[in-house]
Design a protein around this motif. Structure first.
Motif, mmCIF file in Angstrom:
data_model
loop_
_atom_site.group_PDB
_atom_site.id
_atom_site.type_symbol
_atom_site.label_atom_id
_atom_site.label_comp_id
_atom_site.label_asym_id
_atom_site.label_seq_id
_atom_site.Cartn_x
_atom_site.Cartn_y
_atom_site.Cartn_z
ATOM 1 N N THR A 252 0.825 -1.208 0.000
ATOM 2 C CA THR A 252 0.000 0.000 0.000
ATOM 3 C C THR A 252 0.858 1.257 0.000
ATOM 4 O OG1 THR A 252 -1.843 -1.089 1.107
ATOM 5 C CG2 THR A 252 -1.697 1.301 1.337
ATOM 6 N N GLY A 253 0.492 2.165 -0.897
ATOM 7 C CA GLY A 253 1.182 3.445 -0.986
ATOM 8 C C GLY A 253 2.392 3.464 -1.880
ATOM 9 N N THR A 254 2.808 2.307 -2.412
ATOM 10 C CA THR A 254 3.970 2.269 -3.304
ATOM 11 C C THR A 254 3.504 2.350 -4.759
ATOM 12 O OG1 THR A 254 3.996 -0.151 -3.417
ATOM 13 C CG2 THR A 254 5.262 0.889 -1.640
ATOM 14 N N THR A 255 4.464 2.594 -5.628
ATOM 15 C CA THR A 255 4.146 2.762 -7.049
ATOM 16 C C THR A 255 3.905 1.418 -7.727
ATOM 17 O OG1 THR A 255 5.534 4.740 -7.115
ATOM 18 C CG2 THR A 255 4.957 3.754 -9.229
ATOM 19 N N ARG A 256 2.892 1.376 -8.571
ATOM 20 C CA ARG A 256 2.568 0.150 -9.313
ATOM 21 C C ARG A 256 3.674 -0.191 -10.292
ATOM 22 N NH1 ARG A 256 -2.340 -0.531 -13.747
ATOM 23 N NH2 ARG A 256 -1.736 -2.616 -14.480
ATOM 24 N N ASP A 257 3.993 -1.461 -10.364
ATOM 25 C CA ASP A 257 4.972 -1.960 -11.329
ATOM 26 C C ASP A 257 4.258 -2.937 -12.264
ATOM 27 O OD1 ASP A 257 7.038 -2.992 -12.798
ATOM 28 O OD2 ASP A 257 8.083 -3.940 -11.109
ATOM 29 N N PRO A 258 3.858 -2.479 -13.491
ATOM 30 C CA PRO A 258 3.141 -3.362 -14.416
ATOM 31 C C PRO A 258 3.930 -4.627 -14.770
ATOM 32 C CG PRO A 258 3.039 -1.083 -15.162
ATOM 33 C CD PRO A 258 4.037 -1.134 -14.048
ATOM 34 N N GLY A 259 5.257 -4.587 -14.587
ATOM 35 C CA GLY A 259 6.083 -5.744 -14.884
ATOM 36 C C GLY A 259 5.882 -6.892 -13.906
#
Length: 358
Positions: A252-259
């Motif tokens: 929660t609160g971290t940046t999404r990594d599509p990889g």
């Protein structure tokens, strides 16, 4: 708010007994390409039709009606040699176009059996059960994520299920069931997630977003407990029964990594009016060489699909029997939005196809 479905109107089929209604001019998964090995004959019932698949002389997949026009013996009970199927009963031989190329009792003449367009793509055997002149390979759903995934991170299965194919489609288009049917593997965050449904005609998308939630056990390799997670899941439906599920999570609160998003194919092909073939393939682009993660995901999927989904769907079918779904006046909840829209879209497509055939 809950409501009852209409017993008539709104373009929904009515009446007590279910009739066999299939959308034919679309691509259906008939199996996995790996099932056509050497001189093997693969027999399957699709949309009530028995077909046999095999590799032709040049190695390309072929599909013809699994019924010799002579005495109606299954051609799959014969043998394949050099791309030609020979009936095991009286020796008539047929090529991948359905033409009789050998008749030990006379000339082949105009003897033939029906053939079906078939394409091998993304490790899948796709068959077109409708008008061959409309079979456009460009309409095959894009499942390229399967070939792009290393074998060690690919989990593939085939699950014959004794339920109408639309019940299985409903099951994937409404993932809130996972919180109750799969609490130890895939569920825990869907009921409280925000959802959005979009699209129409022959494809539809439902999105789930859960923020600051306890991630399902399936996400523990990405967000280990006791961390909270932001989870997103999308399911895209392609008529008639192909669905691609994309899922991702991060603390929660971290940046999404599509990889780190995973993709799973759920491909449902009608067998008969009360049974279906359920093909699935789970893939991931991360931890691809981690055998422990693969084993854990495989166990979770088999528990969810084989031990939980399949028995429940078959119990549903037993309760419904041969009744038309809408004639039972099902209670509709907000969670049913995507599944109901898919059913309505499919009914319209089938009705339009029937009108075109007249």
């Amino acid at each position: 708010m809950t409501k009852r479905s209409p017993s008539s109107g709104e373009g929904l089929p009515t009446g007590g007994k279910r009739t066999m209604r299939y959308l034919k001019n679309v691509w259906y998964q008939a199996g996995w390409e790996a099932e056509l090995d050497g001189d093997s004959l693969l027999s399957r019932t699709l949309l009530g039709e028995n077909i046999v698949m095999f590799r032709g002389k040049e190695g390309a997949p072929q599909a013809i009606l699994d019924r010799c026009p002579h005495r109606f013996a299954p051609l799959s009970a014969g043998r394949l040699n050099d791309g030609v199927v020979t009936c095991g009963y009286h020796g008539l031989s047929f090529d991948g176009e359905g033409r009789c190329v050998g008749n030990p009792h006379g000339k082949p003449g105009a003897i033939r059996t029906r053939s079906f367009p078939i394409v091998a793509r993304n490790m899948i055997l796709w068959v077109w059960m409708g008008d061959p002149d409309q079979a456009d390979a460009a309409r095959i759903p894009d499942c390229s994520f399967i070939d792009e995934t290393p074998e060690a991170a690919r989990i593939t299965g085939t699950l014959p299920t004794g339920a109408h194919y639309q019940l299985i489609v409903d099951n994937i288009m409404d993932l809130s069931h996972a919180d109750y049917l799969h609490p130890t593997t895939l569920g825990g965050m869907f009921t409280g997630a925000k959802t959005h449904v979009s699209g129409g005609n022959d494809r539809l998308l439902i999105e789930y977003n859960a923020v600051d939630c306890n991630p399902a056990p399936a996400f523990h390799s990405i967000v280990p407990p006791p961390q909270k997670a932001d989870v997103r899941v999308e399911v895209q439906w392609f008529a008639a029964g192909v669905m691609i599920l994309a899922a991702g999570a991060q603390p929660t609160g971290t940046t999404r990594d599509p990889g780190r998003d995973s993709f799973t194919l759920h491909s449902i092909t009608p067998e008969t009016d009360g049974s279906a073939h359920y093909f699935y393939c789970s893939t991931r682009p991360f931890l691809t060489d981690n055998v422990e993660v693969s084993a854990s995901i495989k166990a979770a999927l088999e528990k969810a699909f084989v031990e939980e989904d399949k028995p429940m769907l078959e119990l549903q079918q037993r309760q419904i029997g041969d009744a038309d779904f809408w004639s039972l006046n099902p209670l509709l909840l907000p969670i049913d939005s995507a599944a109901v829209q898919v059913r309505r879209a499919l009914d319209k497509l089938i009705d339009a196809e029937a009108r075109d055939e007249r």
